[in-house]
Write a protein that holds these residues in place. Structure first.
Motif, PDB file in Angstrom:
ATOM      1  N   TRP A  17       0.811  -1.220   0.000  1.00 46.27           N
ATOM      2  CA  TRP A  17       0.000   0.000   0.000  1.00 46.27           C
ATOM      3  C   TRP A  17       0.847   1.273   0.000  1.00 46.27           C
ATOM      4  CZ3 TRP A  17      -4.833   1.137  -1.149  1.00 46.27           C
ATOM      5  CH2 TRP A  17      -5.762   0.095  -1.209  1.00 46.27           C
ATOM      6  N   LEU A  18       2.125   1.142  -0.253  1.00 51.48           N
ATOM      7  CA  LEU A  18       2.978   2.327  -0.285  1.00 51.48           C
ATOM      8  C   LEU A  18       2.624   3.203  -1.480  1.00 51.48           C
ATOM      9  CD1 LEU A  18       5.367   3.718   1.136  1.00 51.48           C
ATOM     10  CD2 LEU A  18       6.888   2.528  -0.453  1.00 51.48           C
ATOM     11  N   LEU A  19       2.270   4.444  -1.188  1.00 55.63           N
ATOM     12  CA  LEU A  19       1.835   5.385  -2.234  1.00 55.63           C
ATOM     13  C   LEU A  19       2.811   6.542  -2.420  1.00 55.63           C
ATOM     14  CD1 LEU A  19      -1.950   5.691  -1.248  1.00 55.63           C
ATOM     15  CD2 LEU A  19      -0.959   4.207  -2.996  1.00 55.63           C
ATOM     16  N   GLU A  20       3.522   6.924  -1.355  1.00 54.45           N
ATOM     17  CA  GLU A  20       4.357   8.121  -1.404  1.00 54.45           C
ATOM     18  C   GLU A  20       5.734   7.840  -0.808  1.00 54.45           C
ATOM     19  OE1 GLU A  20       2.244  10.991   0.874  1.00 54.45           O
ATOM     20  OE2 GLU A  20       0.577  11.158  -0.535  1.00 54.45           O
ATOM     21  N   VAL A  21       6.764   8.236  -1.552  1.00 54.09           N
ATOM     22  CA  VAL A  21       8.141   8.187  -1.051  1.00 54.09           C
ATOM     23  C   VAL A  21       8.730   9.577  -1.244  1.00 54.09           C
ATOM     24  CG1 VAL A  21      10.392   7.090  -1.216  1.00 54.09           C
ATOM     25  CG2 VAL A  21       8.333   5.767  -1.736  1.00 54.09           C
ATOM     26  N   HIS A  22       9.114  10.201  -0.147  1.00 54.78           N
ATOM     27  CA  HIS A  22       9.551  11.594  -0.194  1.00 54.78           C
ATOM     28  C   HIS A  22      11.058  11.717   0.048  1.00 54.78           C
ATOM     29  CE1 HIS A  22       5.386  12.927  -0.251  1.00 54.78           C
ATOM     30  NE2 HIS A  22       5.142  12.154   0.795  1.00 54.78           N
ATOM     31  N   PHE A  23      11.732  12.349  -0.920  1.00 57.31           N
ATOM     32  CA  PHE A  23      13.126  12.743  -0.770  1.00 57.31           C
ATOM     33  C   PHE A  23      13.175  14.268  -0.888  1.00 57.31           C
ATOM     34  CE2 PHE A  23      13.014   8.709  -3.107  1.00 57.31           C
ATOM     35  CZ  PHE A  23      13.811   7.897  -2.325  1.00 57.31           C
ATOM     36  N   THR A  24      14.047  14.925  -0.137  1.00 51.76           N
ATOM     37  CA  THR A  24      14.187  16.365  -0.297  1.00 51.76           C
ATOM     38  C   THR A  24      15.332  16.673  -1.257  1.00 51.76           C
ATOM     39  OG1 THR A  24      15.828  16.766   1.443  1.00 51.76           O
ATOM     40  CG2 THR A  24      13.513  16.576   2.136  1.00 51.76           C
ATOM     41  N   LYS A  25      15.447  17.917  -1.647  1.00 47.89           N
ATOM     42  CA  LYS A  25      16.514  18.325  -2.558  1.00 47.89           C
ATOM     43  C   LYS A  25      17.890  18.199  -1.906  1.00 47.89           C
ATOM     44  CE  LYS A  25      16.180  23.235  -1.337  1.00 47.89           C
ATOM     45  NZ  LYS A  25      15.933  24.611  -1.851  1.00 47.89           N
ATOM     46  N   ASN A  26      17.914  18.063  -0.563  1.00 51.57           N
ATOM     47  CA  ASN A  26      19.182  17.919   0.156  1.00 51.57           C
ATOM     48  C   ASN A  26      19.542  16.455   0.436  1.00 51.57           C
ATOM     49  OD1 ASN A  26      19.545  20.767   0.403  1.00 51.57           O
ATOM     50  ND2 ASN A  26      18.042  20.762   2.066  1.00 51.57           N
ATOM     51  N   SER A  27      18.771  15.537  -0.101  1.00 52.24           N
ATOM     52  CA  SER A  27      19.027  14.119   0.137  1.00 52.24           C
ATOM     53  C   SER A  27      20.425  13.720  -0.324  1.00 52.24           C
ATOM     54  CB  SER A  27      17.982  13.264  -0.586  1.00 52.24           C
ATOM     55  OG  SER A  27      18.299  11.896  -0.474  1.00 52.24           O
ATOM     56  N   GLN A  28      21.104  12.922   0.507  1.00 47.50           N
ATOM     57  CA  GLN A  28      22.453  12.451   0.197  1.00 47.50           C
ATOM     58  C   GLN A  28      22.468  11.032  -0.374  1.00 47.50           C
ATOM     59  OE1 GLN A  28      25.212  14.629   0.672  1.00 47.50           O
ATOM     60  NE2 GLN A  28      23.426  15.965   0.877  1.00 47.50           N
ATOM     61  N   ILE A  29      21.323  10.463  -0.615  1.00 42.90           N
ATOM     62  CA  ILE A  29      21.239   9.074  -1.062  1.00 42.90           C
ATOM     63  C   ILE A  29      21.890   8.905  -2.436  1.00 42.90           C
ATOM     64  CG2 ILE A  29      19.648   7.243  -1.804  1.00 42.90           C
ATOM     65  CD1 ILE A  29      17.760   8.209   0.430  1.00 42.90           C
ATOM     66  N   GLN A  30      22.835   7.967  -2.515  1.00 43.27           N
ATOM     67  CA  GLN A  30      23.536   7.683  -3.761  1.00 43.27           C
ATOM     68  C   GLN A  30      23.172   6.320  -4.351  1.00 43.27           C
ATOM     69  OE1 GLN A  30      27.786   8.257  -3.186  1.00 43.27           O
ATOM     70  NE2 GLN A  30      27.401   9.985  -1.826  1.00 43.27           N
ATOM     71  N   ARG A  31      22.672   5.417  -3.529  1.00 39.22           N
ATOM     72  CA  ARG A  31      22.357   4.072  -4.004  1.00 39.22           C
ATOM     73  C   ARG A  31      21.007   3.615  -3.459  1.00 39.22           C
ATOM     74  NH1 ARG A  31      27.448   3.816  -2.105  1.00 39.22           N
ATOM     75  NH2 ARG A  31      26.888   2.611  -0.264  1.00 39.22           N
TER      76      ARG A  31
END
Length: 292
Positions: free
Chosen positions: A129-143
């Motif tokens: 039921w996952l509908l939304e995944v939020h990342f901000t413009k400052n996210s450091q995620i690379q992988r």
């Protein structure tokens, strides 16, 4: 006739074997959660910097409040928390364990911490039921690692974090309603079966992508036309095979390697006459459209 030759065994998403250095954080462990488990509204005390492995596995949580100052959520910490609806990770969180929120069957929204460097394997596996995944413009995620969002069957769109460089094998496999993905400039690798059997209606890859792994977009049956960026070096086997509505695949350059059966036999490949891609099409019996 020029032939694009097959290269032996290739790793598409690098294996990161550097050991995680365990910090001496105050950790909330499974044997300390008995009182918290009795409540449907869990507030993790501010004194804790980490939540241990399986600490709230199969817990009857409906809401979760995490303190700022929390650094780590352990492996399978909230797996099968069947009534958990929303998770907001404080920006102090720097690490998630494998499967930390997997099989949370009514989880519909997740907000990521800016300080995360990666999303681990199976993190949200089968959150149907996952509908939304939020990342901000400052996210450091690379992988985004293997099977991170496997079978999130109701996820319809996602804007991936701006510093993302690698999408792991099976990362979004069988996200059947996933129609729209915004890929960031800087992305380099899309792993094996990463978007297998997704509902993508269009595909715009940035001009930084170098590798499309085997069956990366296999059976994306809503795609009708795809134009590949000239940055792609490796176009592996069956990458767009099974995309039954795909009419045209446009390749305006010669990748270093092209695998077998990259599209269905009825799909036209648009390329330059006399190119290596043209030779590949002639060898494998694909219909070509030549670019003027």
């Amino acid at each position: 006739m020029d032939r694009v030759e097959r290269k032996p065994n290739r790793t598409y998403v690098r294996k990161y074997t550097k050991k995680y250095v365990k910090r001496k954080w105050k950790t909330l462990r499974l044997n300390e959660t008995a009182v918290l488990r009795k409540s449907s509204d869990v507030v993790v005390p501010e004194e804790y910097e980490a939540i241990g492995k399986e600490a709230f596995r199969k817990c009857q949580i409906t809401s979760l409040t995490l303190p700022y100052g929390l650094k780590e959520i352990g492996e399978d910490a909230f797996r099968k928390s069947m009534y958990l609806k929303e998770v907001k990770l404080p920006n102090s969180v720097i690490r998630l364990g494998n499967g930390c929120f997997a099989e949370c069957c009514v989880l519909h929204s997740i907000t990521m911490s800016d300080k995360l460097k990666e999303i681990p394997e199976n993190a949200f596996d089968q959150d149907k039921w996952l509908l939304e995944v939020h990342f901000t413009k400052n996210s450091q995620i690379q992988r985004i690692n293997n099977s991170a969002f496997y079978e999130c069957t109701r996820l319809e769109s996602i804007q991936l974090p701006p510093k993302l460089t690698e999408i792991g094998d099976w990362a979004f496999r069988r996200c059947r309603e996933l129609k729209h993905v915004k890929f960031p400039k800087g992305l380099k690798t899309i792993g094996m079966k990463a978007f297998y059997f997704c509902g993508l209606e269009s595909l715009e890859l940035p001009d930084t992508v170098e590798v499309l792994g085997p069956k990366a977009f296999y059976c994306c049956k809503q795609l009708t036309e795809v134009k590949l960026p000239e940055s792609i070096r490796i176009l592996d086997r069956s990458v767009f095979h099974g995309c039954s509505r795909l009419k045209v695949l446009e390749i305006r350059h010669d990748p270093e390697f092209i695998g077998e059966e990259i599209v269905n036999s009825g799909t036209h490949i648009r390329c330059y006459q006399g190119s290596k891609v043209d030779a590949y099409c002639q060898e494998h019996g694909y219909i070509t459209e030549y670019i003027e």
